[in-house]
Design a protein around this motif. Structure first.
Motif, mmCIF file in Angstrom:
data_model
loop_
_atom_site.group_PDB
_atom_site.id
_atom_site.type_symbol
_atom_site.label_atom_id
_atom_site.label_comp_id
_atom_site.label_asym_id
_atom_site.label_seq_id
_atom_site.Cartn_x
_atom_site.Cartn_y
_atom_site.Cartn_z
ATOM 1 N N GLU A 177 0.816 -1.214 0.000
ATOM 2 C CA GLU A 177 0.000 0.000 0.000
ATOM 3 C C GLU A 177 0.850 1.265 0.000
ATOM 4 N N HIS A 178 2.009 1.208 0.651
ATOM 5 C CA HIS A 178 2.786 2.434 0.866
ATOM 6 C C HIS A 178 4.029 2.560 -0.010
ATOM 7 N N THR A 179 4.169 1.703 -1.008
ATOM 8 C CA THR A 179 5.291 1.852 -1.934
ATOM 9 C C THR A 179 4.741 2.067 -3.343
ATOM 10 N N THR A 180 5.603 2.573 -4.195
ATOM 11 C CA THR A 180 5.153 2.849 -5.565
ATOM 12 C C THR A 180 5.098 1.549 -6.380
ATOM 13 N N ASP A 181 4.428 1.612 -7.498
ATOM 14 C CA ASP A 181 4.191 0.393 -8.279
ATOM 15 C C ASP A 181 5.475 -0.249 -8.795
ATOM 16 N N ASP A 182 6.531 0.549 -8.970
ATOM 17 C CA ASP A 182 7.752 -0.041 -9.514
ATOM 18 C C ASP A 182 8.655 -0.630 -8.422
ATOM 19 N N PHE A 183 8.180 -0.603 -7.188
ATOM 20 C CA PHE A 183 8.929 -1.280 -6.116
ATOM 21 C C PHE A 183 8.384 -2.701 -6.019
ATOM 22 N N ASN A 184 9.260 -3.684 -6.213
ATOM 23 C CA ASN A 184 8.829 -5.085 -6.242
ATOM 24 C C ASN A 184 8.651 -5.655 -4.845
ATOM 25 N N VAL A 185 7.485 -6.207 -4.610
ATOM 26 C CA VAL A 185 7.208 -6.802 -3.307
ATOM 27 C C VAL A 185 6.885 -8.287 -3.506
ATOM 28 N N TYR A 186 7.728 -9.110 -2.946
ATOM 29 C CA TYR A 186 7.506 -10.551 -3.006
ATOM 30 C C TYR A 186 7.389 -11.111 -1.594
ATOM 31 N N SER A 187 6.500 -12.076 -1.443
ATOM 32 C CA SER A 187 6.542 -12.864 -0.225
ATOM 33 C C SER A 187 7.604 -13.938 -0.389
ATOM 34 N N GLY A 188 8.305 -14.222 0.677
ATOM 35 C CA GLY A 188 9.265 -15.321 0.685
ATOM 36 C C GLY A 188 8.695 -16.555 1.361
ATOM 37 N N GLU A 189 7.393 -16.520 1.618
ATOM 38 C CA GLU A 189 6.729 -17.646 2.297
ATOM 39 C C GLU A 189 5.802 -18.327 1.301
ATOM 40 N N ASP A 190 6.081 -19.570 0.987
ATOM 41 C CA ASP A 190 5.231 -20.286 0.022
ATOM 42 C C ASP A 190 3.761 -20.299 0.443
ATOM 43 N N ALA A 191 3.514 -20.392 1.742
ATOM 44 C CA ALA A 191 2.120 -20.460 2.196
ATOM 45 C C ALA A 191 1.368 -19.163 1.918
#
Lengths: 289, 289, 289, 289
Positions: A177-191
């Protein structure tokens, strides 16, 4: 930075019988992963047993891997440590390798910096890195949590381009929600693979995709097609298998499973021990292998 | 191995203004610690910021420190990492330095071995080490707990001579009860200093003794003299100050306090940041400095 | 309020075969406890299964128990709930019973008041209670921790005379240090029995004393006589047995052990189930029964 | 049992200025909730401050509430306690009220039964209840977790028809996967509202829906319409507000917010305290009220 890359694999490092890096096995595994939906890689992450690779082995590994991948998908290379100066030194070495898109820099483990120390660490590295940085925030391993506000603050640095986040869904949502669209956000948790995408993250950096790339790809496709019920069913059926891959010290379970499936990725280097027969039996039953 | 060594100090590494090791300050600090009751040292522990020292710096530090101490008290030198092979290599280098009594080997951090992996790690090191080993079991930093039964099992190895334990009182009691008298058991938690000795451990490996060596010595002396009430009062009055030394990333608070007291130990290397003025004010108030 | 009362027992409620309170068994058990060192009692605590006693049963139990004890030692009677008004009502009923010295009032469970709510709760009760209050602070059951500063603040109320504390040693030390000598501080954790006394608390309110009263008494006597080493040895040998008494839902283990020893204290009321044969076998082995 | 009931509200109990139940306010609030998407209710849950209602107040509340709702949506009535016999007694009283569809029975709090005790508790209640039972599994309040396997085992009882689950996503997924379609699975965590539905649960039993019923309804509608991106955006924007409703002891924040919005629901009964002015200011800023 990455777009349409929802499923990335944190690839293991295959070893031969003398526990040296086995590039033939790496090639075979990489092709398998690309064929089953991996749209990007982390090479030299925790799953890749980097704590037990020498600096030269790491550089050699990265060099060979970029040649194998040959530009087909993005590559993020592990570069972090709990020593700021050493991290800067190493990142400048690996940046000379063609074909690496980003450097994965873990929040310092063991010496437990506070938020101010984390900021100083990442800003010093970002300033001195020829490559953009992805933060790796995994408190279960490092003993410290980079708070969501700190991730957001660091996201404003031009040379910090993403985060691999292993914490609560609440924190993941906040960061999206608080970063721009070009900042990549990945979960490192498979679940969290499905929900990460649902709430607007790019996707997941996965271990389970070594085995379940097809299913995870289908899950994301069903979601994109509006069929959340099938996507949800795939996730809830995969979750126990994803958990099983961490029931013994990772990556020993995923390596055992890959060996069982014929990929000859070898054992683990100490202090990680390969599964014994009893452990394999338990794991394979949980995975239906 | 050690007898009558109840108070040991995990000594900081003083830095000069360029953040290089300051041996003059180290000498002054060491004499201060010996004068205020330290009966032994851990050099190159977490408190010594070893994650940010190069291998050569560590060896140089150990060499100089053994000369400063000059056989007056025992010395344990930090030697661990999360890479078994590298630990063996380093321990053989430091073993060439005269005057080191034991090598402190931490449970591998970050890559999170399970109990079987920990056993393999420590047995491989013990087998290949010219020096006896002290296990360093600190789950709050490593992300994994060496279970009490594993400590006891490893205590039976001839070349594993002790443990620095940072966990519950229950585990500490169990280890004392189930190991032989010549296996050294220390708490690594200042808040457990008194009780560790009460229940039969050797004592504590302390950070607080940089500042409160006299008080901790008196505490142990009162206990030995049968005056548990005074000993208990000293502990309960010190406990909040001991906690204050970890309110910011260690060793930044103890270094700030020592600087305030005139020991000129310098700042910290990244990713640990030195206290800023506001933090110092909070800390010094808690310590009545 | 109490002096020289270091070992108190939180006594179980014996049931007959129809799960009614068995006063004959209560009499026999009480005499056993007095003979093995209990210097005071909590009646109607958690160990006494009060959640499953009706109000009339509780009042009847307290009446009978005061007659059995007959002034030989102090009695604290359980009076708390998570409803302030109801607690005040009940405390006024039990205060009419002669021979009760104090009312034990638990921090409200389940509805999770914050510190301000806890203060309002205890101040309202203290103001309306004919009996002095002992706070029962057990976050593992209530889901909320009364912070050490809140305990200290409430200790200044004239009608709040003590605390039974089930939390860290650090908090226990803080409370001892910051309250006056006539405020009673007990640990409610058997594993802290020795250290509670060492750091200046009155002692322990114990479950294990049902079985190990002689040993715990000896432990405290040795400490008072200056022999901390023997006291420490007793504690570290008792600690695993104390833990075993909570390996199944309390008080089912202590009741099973007492039945085995011939005290005929009966089973437990739902939702607590009595131990089955397999559980008894595990427990009795740990207790060497 | 319920179908197409994804959004349920665990409704607060409005009090007047003398802290008596205010039925006029209850009527107004209920109509508001129905108008903003609540498709069912839990009356007399934790949010309804039942620990501080007498038995007669509870029965009166349930009677009045069924009249207000008048069959428009399903009603679940709180009936649990940590005393099995008392729960059975009460459930038989409330079952005489027309219009209650199910009884919510919490896992026993405070006395901490183990899995075997939980099973005995719920089987005894189910056997003796005229109403079907919904399990309420909330370890953060009760101090004990009903394991996912226990929930599944109990789901096979004909008179146990659902669960309100407040634990990990992994457990929620497991329960959905291993129970039949007519067993109702709800998350009791607002932050899991979206994902609960995504992975196949019925939906959420919510506190936030007192304020955000329209938004939560839109979230579910968007999901059903295939627009997961908008649904995910609504969830991630609501999550911090949902968290704010638990920043002080619930239900004091939601009551304060409703009062601010003109619903005149009154204060809280001790041991829960109403928000003071400073707390209100913090809350209202987080909620943009």
């Amino acid at each position: 930075m990455f777009t349409d890359v929802d499923l990335m694999t944190a690839i293991i490092t295959p070893f031969d019988e003398e526990l040296k890096i086995d590039y033939k096995a790496l090639k075979k595994l990489t092709e398998h992963l690309l064929a089953t939906g991996s749209k990007g890689f982390v090479i030299g992450g925790t799953t890749g047993e980097t704590p037990t690779l020498t600096e030269n082995e790491k550089l050699d590994l990265y060099r060979n891997f970029t040649e194998i991948v040959d530009g087909r998908v993005p590559i993020i290379a592990g570069a972090g440590s709990n020593n700021t100066a050493q991290t800067i030194d190493f990142i400048n070495k690996l940046a000379k390798i063609q074909g690496i898109d980003m450097a994965l820099v873990v929040v310092p483990y063991y010496n437990k910096p506070n938020q101010r120390g984390m900021i100083a660490h990442f800003e010093a590295i970002a300033k001195n890195s020829p490559l953009p940085i992805m933060i790796y925030n995994i408190p279960g391993r490092t003993g410290v949590l980079m708070e969501k506000e700190t991730v957001v603050k660091l996201s404003q640095n031009n040379n910090i381009s993403g985060v691999k986040q292993c914490n609560t869904m609440e924190d993941l949502e906040y960061i999206v929600e608080h970063t721009t669209d070009d900042f990549n956000v990945y979960s490192g948790e498979d679940a969290q693979a499905l929900f990460a995408k649902v709430i607007g993250a790019n996707g997941v950096i996965s271990v389970a995709s070594h085995l379940y790339g097809d299913e995870m790809t289908e899950m994301y496709q069903k979601l994109d097609a509006g069929d959340y019920k099938t996507a949800g069913k795939i996730q809830r059926q995969l979750t126990p298998k994803m958990a099983a891959l961490f029931m013994y010290s990772s990556p020993s379970p995923v390596k055992a499973a890959l060996n069982k499936l014929g990929y000859k990725v070898g054992g683990c280097r100490l202090p990680i021990v390969s599964l014994n027969e009893a452990e394999k039996a338990v794991l394979f039953e949980k995975l239906n292998l």
